[in-house]
Design an enzyme around this catalytic site. Structure first.
Site, PDB file in Angstrom:
ATOM      1  CG  ASN A   1      -1.691   1.285   1.401  1.00  0.00           C
ATOM      2  OD1 ASN A   1      -1.831   2.067   0.467  1.00  0.00           O
ATOM      3  ND2 ASN A   1      -2.185   1.518   2.612  1.00  0.00           N
ATOM      4  CD1 TRP A   2       3.311   1.240  -3.154  1.00  0.00           C
ATOM      5  CD2 TRP A   2       3.301   2.677  -4.876  1.00  0.00           C
ATOM      6  NE1 TRP A   2       4.012   0.663  -4.184  1.00  0.00           N
ATOM      7  CE2 TRP A   2       4.025   1.522  -5.260  1.00  0.00           C
ATOM      8  CE3 TRP A   2       3.157   3.716  -5.803  1.00  0.00           C
ATOM      9  CZ2 TRP A   2       4.604   1.377  -6.524  1.00  0.00           C
ATOM     10  CZ3 TRP A   2       3.730   3.566  -7.054  1.00  0.00           C
ATOM     11  CH2 TRP A   2       4.451   2.420  -7.414  1.00  0.00           C
ATOM     12  CE  LYS A   3      -0.012   3.306   5.033  1.00  0.00           C
ATOM     13  NZ  LYS A   3       0.051   3.518   6.490  1.00  0.00           N
TER      14      LYS A   3
ATOM     15  N   GLY B   1       2.829   2.674  10.991  1.00  0.00           N
ATOM     16  CA  GLY B   1       3.720   3.820  10.850  1.00  0.00           C
ATOM     17  C   GLY B   1       4.324   4.294  12.157  1.00  0.00           C
TER      18      GLY B   1
ATOM     19  N   GLY C   1       2.861  -1.214   4.361  1.00  0.00           N
ATOM     20  CA  GLY C   1       2.823   0.230   4.157  1.00  0.00           C
ATOM     21  C   GLY C   1       4.166   0.772   3.733  1.00  0.00           C
ATOM     22  N   GLY C   2       4.861   1.433   4.662  1.00  0.00           N
ATOM     23  CA  GLY C   2       6.109   2.116   4.348  1.00  0.00           C
ATOM     24  C   GLY C   2       7.143   1.245   3.659  1.00  0.00           C
TER      25      GLY C   2
ATOM     26  CD  GLU D   1      -2.978   5.699   6.710  1.00  0.00           C
ATOM     27  OE1 GLU D   1      -1.951   5.379   7.327  1.00  0.00           O
ATOM     28  OE2 GLU D   1      -3.086   5.645   5.469  1.00  0.00           O
TER      29      GLU D   1
ATOM     30  CD  GLU E   1      -5.530  -1.020   8.438  1.00  0.00           C
ATOM     31  OE1 GLU E   1      -4.581  -0.688   7.740  1.00  0.00           O
ATOM     32  OE2 GLU E   1      -6.533  -0.301   8.617  1.00  0.00           O
TER      33      GLU E   1
ATOM     34  CG  HIS F   1      -5.775   1.942   5.241  1.00  0.00           C
ATOM     35  ND1 HIS F   1      -5.299   2.911   6.092  1.00  0.00           N
ATOM     36  CD2 HIS F   1      -4.756   1.056   5.061  1.00  0.00           C
ATOM     37  CE1 HIS F   1      -4.039   2.626   6.398  1.00  0.00           C
ATOM     38  NE2 HIS F   1      -3.687   1.516   5.787  1.00  0.00           N
TER      39      HIS F   1
ATOM     40  CB  SER G   1       5.325  -1.513  11.816  1.00  0.00           C
ATOM     41  OG  SER G   1       4.832  -0.208  12.029  1.00  0.00           O
TER      42      SER G   1
END
Length: 249
Positions: A14-16, A177, A234-235, A102, A171, A100, A213
């Protein structure tokens, strides 16, 4: 008891809200080159809307699939800023993230709206990746099971035939993050709860991913758990080597 050896492993990046054309080209090229054929683990990326065309061009004909990070419940019309499932189909998306944390936090998406989005995705032939998870406050209050159950309820109410075509991603919001990660056993405990709900509906074979993470260093220990079928990354998905090391695990 079912084991995750019977379900195909799946790792989704997931590049966000990250990326640019030049960096994306390098990242997509590295991932395409390194993921050869249909192995034990399927690999996908969910990119920002403006880069769907780039992902389609870079990954078509490869073993890597792609998708979007959200979808509108509306088919078309005066919904400025929204993107429909039909538009995602124009770019041959396979996946779409719904619910998600967010989106739930910053856009006040409700459990019912998330279920609606999942149904809209299914109607369009997309696979919704339904995200669920608790906040730090909820976790510390011992409310994890209750929160997950309430988030899943409207989705499970869509019925076994629908849920069988979905992917669920757990999640924990407190581990996204933040550098904090649930221990493999903590993650497994929640995955087992989710699996139990799926089993009661008759769809125990639905893939359940962990997102929070995830890194190359902790992926293998997470994937060793019986109810963890892969990861929503994610990251680490923005760094080819790290993302590929997770997939390799």
């Amino acid at each position: 008891m079912n084991t995750n050896q019977e379900r195909q492993r799946l790792v989704i990046g997931n590049w966000k809200m990250n990326g640019n054309l030049a960096d994306n080209a390098r990242l997509l090229g590295s991932v395409r080159e390194s993921v050869a054929g249909a192995g034990a683990c399927a690999v996908a990326v969910c990119v920002p809307f403006p880069y769907l065309s780039q992902a389609q061009a870079a990954l078509s004909g490869s073993a890597v699939s792609w998708g979007a990070q959200d979808v509108s419940v509306h088919g078309s019309g005066a919904y400025t800023g929204e993107v429909s499932a039909a538009m995602l189909n124009d770019f041959a998306c396979r996946w779409v993230l719904v619910g998600h944390s967010e989106r739930r936090t910053y856009h006040a998406e409700t459990n019912e709206l998330v279920a609606q989005k999942a149904q809209v995705a299914l109607n369009a032939g997309l696979t919704p990746v339904v995200c669920v998870g608790e906040t730090l406050q909820q976790q510390e209050a011992g409310e994890t099971a209750q929160v997950i159950a309430s988030q899943l309820a409207p989705v499970l109410a869509l019925g076994a035939q629908a849920v069988a075509k979905m992917v669920i991603a757990y999640e924990p919001v407190w581990a996204i993050g933040t550098g904090r990660t649930a221990t493999p056993q903590q993650a497994q405990d929640v995955h087992a709860l989710i699996r139990q709900s799926l089993s009661e509906l008759g769809v125990a074979q639905v893939q359940v991913l962990y997102g929070g993470s995830v890194k190359g260093a902790n992926a293998a220990s997470l994937f060793a758990m019986p109810d963890i079928d892969g990861a929503l990354v994610g990251g680490a998905a923005l760094v080819a080597e790290e993302f590929l090391s997770i997939a390799a695990a």
